[in-house]
Design an enzyme around this catalytic site. Structure first.
Site, PDB file in Angstrom:
ATOM      1  N   TRP A  63       0.815  -1.219   0.000  1.00  0.00           N
ATOM      2  CA  TRP A  63       0.000   0.000   0.000  1.00  0.00           C
ATOM      3  C   TRP A  63       0.847   1.266   0.000  1.00  0.00           C
ATOM      4  O   TRP A  63       0.334   2.353  -0.222  1.00  0.00           O
ATOM      5  CB  TRP A  63      -0.886   0.009   1.263  1.00  0.00           C
ATOM      6  N   LYS A 116      -2.854  -8.979  -7.120  1.00  0.00           N
ATOM      7  CA  LYS A 116      -3.603  -8.752  -5.875  1.00  0.00           C
ATOM      8  C   LYS A 116      -2.969  -7.536  -5.190  1.00  0.00           C
ATOM      9  O   LYS A 116      -1.882  -7.627  -4.633  1.00  0.00           O
ATOM     10  CB  LYS A 116      -3.483  -9.966  -4.938  1.00  0.00           C
ATOM     11  N   GLU A 154      10.634  -8.023  -3.333  1.00  0.00           N
ATOM     12  CA  GLU A 154      11.174  -6.750  -2.829  1.00  0.00           C
ATOM     13  C   GLU A 154      10.640  -6.606  -1.416  1.00  0.00           C
ATOM     14  O   GLU A 154       9.435  -6.452  -1.224  1.00  0.00           O
ATOM     15  CB  GLU A 154      10.684  -5.581  -3.688  1.00  0.00           C
ATOM     16  N   CYS A 205      10.421   1.552   2.012  1.00  0.00           N
ATOM     17  CA  CYS A 205      11.376   0.473   2.276  1.00  0.00           C
ATOM     18  C   CYS A 205      12.812   0.985   2.244  1.00  0.00           C
ATOM     19  O   CYS A 205      13.697   0.366   2.810  1.00  0.00           O
ATOM     20  CB  CYS A 205      11.172  -0.654   1.266  1.00  0.00           C
ATOM     21  N   GLU A 219      12.487  -2.567  11.308  1.00  0.00           N
ATOM     22  CA  GLU A 219      12.005  -1.534  10.403  1.00  0.00           C
ATOM     23  C   GLU A 219      10.920  -0.720  11.142  1.00  0.00           C
ATOM     24  O   GLU A 219      10.005  -1.299  11.721  1.00  0.00           O
ATOM     25  CB  GLU A 219      11.400  -2.247   9.201  1.00  0.00           C
TER      26      GLU A 219
HETATM   27  P1  NAD Z   1       2.687  -6.969   4.033  1.00  0.00           P
HETATM   28  O1  NAD Z   1       3.677  -8.014   3.732  1.00  0.00           O
HETATM   29  O2  NAD Z   1       1.796  -7.134   5.183  1.00  0.00           O
HETATM   30  O3  NAD Z   1       1.711  -6.730   2.801  1.00  0.00           O
HETATM   31  C1  NAD Z   1       2.213  -6.634   1.480  1.00  0.00           C
HETATM   32  C2  NAD Z   1       1.262  -7.359   0.561  1.00  0.00           C
HETATM   33  O4  NAD Z   1       1.220  -8.730   0.939  1.00  0.00           O
HETATM   34  C3  NAD Z   1      -0.173  -6.846   0.622  1.00  0.00           C
HETATM   35  O5  NAD Z   1      -0.738  -6.890  -0.669  1.00  0.00           O
HETATM   36  C4  NAD Z   1      -0.847  -7.865   1.513  1.00  0.00           C
HETATM   37  O6  NAD Z   1      -2.218  -7.998   1.279  1.00  0.00           O
HETATM   38  C5  NAD Z   1      -0.122  -9.122   1.087  1.00  0.00           C
HETATM   39  N1  NAD Z   1      -0.205 -10.229   2.046  1.00  0.00           N
HETATM   40  C6  NAD Z   1      -0.155 -10.184   3.395  1.00  0.00           C
HETATM   41  N2  NAD Z   1      -0.268 -11.425   3.899  1.00  0.00           N
HETATM   42  C7  NAD Z   1      -0.392 -12.282   2.838  1.00  0.00           C
HETATM   43  C8  NAD Z   1      -0.551 -13.679   2.700  1.00  0.00           C
HETATM   44  N3  NAD Z   1      -0.596 -14.487   3.757  1.00  0.00           N
HETATM   45  N4  NAD Z   1      -0.655 -14.188   1.457  1.00  0.00           N
HETATM   46  C9  NAD Z   1      -0.618 -13.396   0.386  1.00  0.00           C
HETATM   47  N5  NAD Z   1      -0.456 -12.056   0.438  1.00  0.00           N
HETATM   48  C10 NAD Z   1      -0.340 -11.513   1.664  1.00  0.00           C
HETATM   49  O7  NAD Z   1       3.533  -5.650   4.098  1.00  0.00           O
HETATM   50  P2  NAD Z   1       3.055  -4.229   4.530  1.00  0.00           P
HETATM   51  O8  NAD Z   1       3.430  -4.056   5.939  1.00  0.00           O
HETATM   52  O9  NAD Z   1       1.675  -3.934   4.099  1.00  0.00           O
HETATM   53  O10 NAD Z   1       3.991  -3.371   3.567  1.00  0.00           O
HETATM   54  C11 NAD Z   1       5.126  -2.762   3.990  1.00  0.00           C
HETATM   55  C12 NAD Z   1       6.346  -3.612   3.704  1.00  0.00           C
HETATM   56  O11 NAD Z   1       6.625  -3.600   2.311  1.00  0.00           O
HETATM   57  C13 NAD Z   1       7.555  -3.058   4.380  1.00  0.00           C
HETATM   58  O12 NAD Z   1       8.291  -4.069   5.004  1.00  0.00           O
HETATM   59  C14 NAD Z   1       8.346  -2.448   3.228  1.00  0.00           C
HETATM   60  O13 NAD Z   1       9.708  -2.328   3.486  1.00  0.00           O
HETATM   61  C15 NAD Z   1       8.001  -3.346   2.113  1.00  0.00           C
HETATM   62  N6  NAD Z   1       8.216  -2.699   0.828  1.00  0.00           N
HETATM   63  C16 NAD Z   1       9.294  -3.072   0.090  1.00  0.00           C
HETATM   64  C17 NAD Z   1       9.555  -2.465  -1.115  1.00  0.00           C
HETATM   65  C18 NAD Z   1      10.752  -2.879  -1.916  1.00  0.00           C
HETATM   66  O14 NAD Z   1      10.780  -2.574  -3.089  1.00  0.00           O
HETATM   67  N7  NAD Z   1      11.728  -3.541  -1.338  1.00  0.00           N
HETATM   68  C19 NAD Z   1       8.702  -1.475  -1.604  1.00  0.00           C
HETATM   69  C20 NAD Z   1       7.605  -1.114  -0.828  1.00  0.00           C
HETATM   70  C21 NAD Z   1       7.377  -1.752   0.392  1.00  0.00           C
END
Ligand code: NAD
Length: 475
Positions: free
Chosen positions: A144, A168, A244, A278, A379
């Protein structure tokens, strides 16, 4: 949702609400897809694969180019949607839309540069040809925090390579995904080639992504915990994976750098997207003799930052994405204070007036942070700048590398040899040397260690969506 070229509801008719994090008001509701909807989307993508992969690279490029034009024309509307559902200030949302559109343009161009090679054979009657072909159906999961660019950074190269896609998006920001899919549809992407499943239950859709035999590749951006779990399950089914994930960026200021200039850079990069990035600096290492100059400049600038709705003029600190994010930031700050850190400014939830309706936390500078504190290892994903003193180059390099993350690192120095030593010695995928914005569509983005697998953007970005095939010809 958009499945097989048709906009529709979840098969069970369920919906979920999308909330504005600045005031917790419901913006609208969207279809709440299930595992069965994900399977339908995967199967549509399988059916569409042959014809899409069979189009010429020039045709695919033309469609991506058109999508870039449409996104550019609609950037203001898209930015407003982003500010409403994600919270970032409108100015930052506009910058993100431009960055997102850059990926469509970049991969419209890269589509035409998927070269193969010929390789000399030992036998005079033999010829070897190496070709690169699309991997197949791509399942994509996005976060998000950058709800537009994280989608185009995956869908752009996948379409350019000739893959079909099921996306998704994060449950907090489905509206940006819907707007992007409308643009792609209008640009001429055929039915079934791109499919969108919105859901408030990501696990059910994730299960389909890692288990369905029709999915050839999983591409994930999000937290390390979820990425590690999904990557492991996808790998068990021999799917290609790129991830990522999280980061914990060091921001190192050397004594040969101007601490005031570095503090200005720190104030800009740390508080972008209210720290929900991130590549956000999570540890600021400053020479002990520059600590006062750096910290006071940073804190002066931070105290001038205005928090509020991203639509308000002059706001640079939007809300955090939800209540859990505020709780996490607050807990890390309290833990640091208990461990002896000093709050230089901020350090509290913002609840006065209209701010009390949203998920706001004051931009914060912490002094005297040390390795025993949670914030030093975990983080934060919020507006907190932890400052740590140091004396020696070798010491700070080893401190900076002492993390299981390896995404981004920042260095301020005027010494060229030292700049090279840092560029080479830091175990991170992205290094900014006197540069707080070391990213662009044209360069690879990604991390080492627990920050991920693979790279997005640059000419490497399309490799993630291609298989290598060799042909031996006896003539
Ligand atoms: P998150 O892992 O909770 O969610 C990310 C995505 O995964 C969402 O679409 C969520 O719905 C999905 N998700 C969650 N549980 C799932 C499951 N069991 N099965 C399938 N999909 C699932 O992460 P968040 O806290 O919402 O996002 C922030 C994280 O994203 C931070 O750790 C950030 O550093 C990372 N991020 C990394 C980059 C990069 O390019 N390295 C870029 C942006 C964000």
């Amino acid at each position: 949702m958009f499945i097989d070229g048709t906009w529709g509801n979840a098969t069970n008719g369920a919906v979920f609400d999308v909330i504005n994090p600045a005031n917790q008001k419901t913006i609208c509701s969207v279809p709440d897809g299930s595992g069965a909807d994900a399977v339908a989307a995967i199967e549509a993508a399988e059916r569409a694969l042959g014809a899409w992969a069979g189009r010429s690279a020039y045709e695919r490029s033309e469609i991506l180019y058109k999508a870039w034009q449409l996104m550019t024309e609609r950037s203001e509307a898209l930015a407003r949607t982003m500010t409403e559902e994600q919270g970032k200030p409108l100015r930052a949302a506009r910058i993100e839309v431009k960055y997102a559109a850059d990926f469509l343009l970049w991969f419209a161009e890269e589509a035409k540069r998927v070269y193969g090679e010929t390789i000399p054979a030992a036998r005079a009657d033999q010829r070897f040809i190496v070709a690169r072909q699309p991997v197949g159906v791509v399942a994509a999961i996005t976060p998000w925090n950058y709800p537009v660019s994280m989608i185009t950074r995956k869908v752009g190269p996948a379409l350019a390579a000739g893959c079909t896609v099921v996306l998704k998006p994060a449950e907090d920001t489905p509206l940006c995904a819907i707007e992007i899919f409308k643009i792609l549809e209008e640009a001429g992407v055929p039915g079934g080639v791109i499919n969108l499943v919105t859901t408030s239950s990501p696990a059910a859709v994730g299960d389909a992504f890692v288990e369905h035999p029709g999915v050839a590749k999983l591409t994930f951006t999000g937290s390390t915990a979820v990425g590690r779990m999904l990557a492991g399950r996808a790998a068990a089914n021999m799917k290609r994976v790129s991830c990522e994930l999280g980061g914990h960026a060091p921001f190192i200021v050397f004594e040969d750098a101007d601490p005031v200039h570095a503090a200005k850079g720190a104030s800009l990069v740390k508080f972008l997207n209210t720290g929900q990035a991130c590549i956000s600096p999570n540890r600021m290492y400053v020479p002990n003799r520059h600590l006062d100059a750096f910290t006071s400049t940073l804190s002066d600038r931070v105290q001038k930052m205005k928090a509020g709705s991203g639509f308000e003029e002059g706001v640079s600190i939007g809300p955090l994405v939800n209540a859990a994010a505020v709780d996490k930031v607050d807990a890390q700050v309290k833990d640091a204070v208990t461990g002896g850190a000093e709050i230089v400014c901020g350090g509290e939830r913002l609840v006065d007036g209209a701010l009390g309706d949203g998920f706001f936390y004051a931009p914060t500078v912490l002094g005297g942070v040390n390795q025993s504190m949670q914030i030093y290892r975990e983080e934060t994903f919020g507006p907190v700048a932890p400052v740590i003193g140091f004396d020696d180059e070798d010491e700070v390099l080893s401190l900076a590398n002492d993390t299981h993350y390896g995404l981004a690192a920042y260095v301020y120095t005027q010494n060229m040899a030292r700049a090279f030593r840092m560029f080479e010695g830091l175990r991170f995928g992205i290094i900014g040397i006197n540069d707080i914005n070391p990213t662009a569509a044209a360069v690879p983005f990604g991390g080492m260690k627990s920050s991920g697998l693979g790279r997005e953007g640059g000419h490497e970005g399309i490799d993630e969506y291609l298989e290598t095939k060799v042909g031996g010809f006896s003539i």
